[in-house]
Enzyme design. Structure first.
Site, PDB file in Angstrom:
ATOM      1  N   ALA A   1       0.939  -1.025   0.074  1.00 23.63           N
ATOM      2  CA  ALA A   1       0.158   0.024  -0.081  1.00 23.63           C
ATOM      3  C   ALA A   1       0.875   1.273  -0.154  1.00 23.63           C
ATOM      4  CB  ALA A   1      -0.977   0.069   1.150  1.00 23.63           C
TER       5      ALA A   1
ATOM      6  N   GLU B   1      -6.258  -4.593  -8.181  1.00 23.91           N
ATOM      7  CA  GLU B   1      -5.774  -4.898  -6.822  1.00 23.91           C
ATOM      8  C   GLU B   1      -6.912  -4.882  -6.189  1.00 23.91           C
ATOM      9  OE1 GLU B   1      -1.339  -3.128  -6.602  1.00 23.91           O
ATOM     10  OE2 GLU B   1      -2.951  -1.906  -6.155  1.00 23.91           O
TER      11      GLU B   1
END
Ligand code: A5P
Length: 233
Positions: free
Chosen positions: A85, A105
């Site tokens: 992230a 994703e």
């Protein structure tokens, strides 16, 4: 330890969550790449898993390592997705898409029973938004969509510059899905849920990089060792 060693440490901890027979989502980016490398070594040693990649880059890496790959069409439900992230807040809300892969994703993570984020601890922030928020848009009507995205951001009580992401040669970046990315430089996002709702209503906006209520846990590596957020096991 350098940042890359920390990413690898987090990836190694996530590998402990993998069980034989699992259906796995494989993330994209430098941290997820470590996870795929480590998984590849386990597969070479006989581990049996079935994986779905979140990008062409990860698909190529996994295939080169001999990992058995599938698609969401063949394998629509996954047990676990492990991904990096760009920012993580204490409520496990994320900004993703620094590698322009957040659309796939988000689809893959949402198809998974659990999503575990792996990162070095510099990704943990009090408030999301210092990292520019990636917003994937279709090329058709780009300027109209850009204006609508700007209006949506304003209506959600946020402000900042919208910048079309470019390749090093100056041309507009094209994602794996043949779209473009607008990066919203918001600096601090006051209400991520309100912003997500406003962005979701814009025609031509395919997906934004706010992952809200998707991650189940995070493994963060720092000089002091590993820090776990949320539910890991
Ligand atoms: C890819 O689009 C991103 O969402 C990545 O997962 C994110 O940018 C993290 O990448 P690094 O692990 O390289 O920091």
């Amino acid at each position: 330890m350098n940042p890359d060693d920390l990413k690898k440490l987090a990836a190694a901890r996530a590998l402990e969550l993998v069980r034989p027979g699992m259906r796995l989502g494989l993330g994209t980016g430098s941290t997820a790449k470590h996870f795929v490398d480590l998984l590849g070594a386990r597969v070479a040693g006989g581990l049996d898993v079935l994986c779905v990649a979140t990008s062409q880059a990860t698909q190529a890496q996994a295939l080169a390592l001999g990992i058995t790959m599938s698609s969401l069409d063949e394998t629509p439900e996954l047990d676990l997705t492990v991904d990096g992230a760009d920012e993580i807040d204490p409520e496990l809300r994320l900004i993703k898409g620094g590698g322009a892969a957040h659309l796939r994703e988000k689809i893959v993570a949402s198809a998974s029973r659990r999503m575990i984020v792996i990162a070095d601890e510099t990704k943990l922030v009090e408030r999301l938004g210092r990292y520019p928020l990636p917003i994937e848009v279709v090329p058709f009507g780009l300027e109209t969509t850009r204006r609508a995205v700007a209006t949506a951001i304003e209506s959600a009580g946020e402000s900042g510059e919208l910048v079309l992401r470019r390749r090093p040669d100056g041309s507009a970046l094209v994602t794996d899905n043949a779209n473009h990315i607008l990066d919203a430089h918001l600096h601090a996002i006051g209400a991520p849920e309100r912003l997500a709702t406003a962005l979701n209503a814009v025609p031509g906006m395919v997906e934004h990089g706010l992952f809200l209520g998707i991650a189940s846990g995070a493994i963060l590596a720092g000089e002091g060792g590993l820090r776990l957020l949320g539910a890991i096991e």
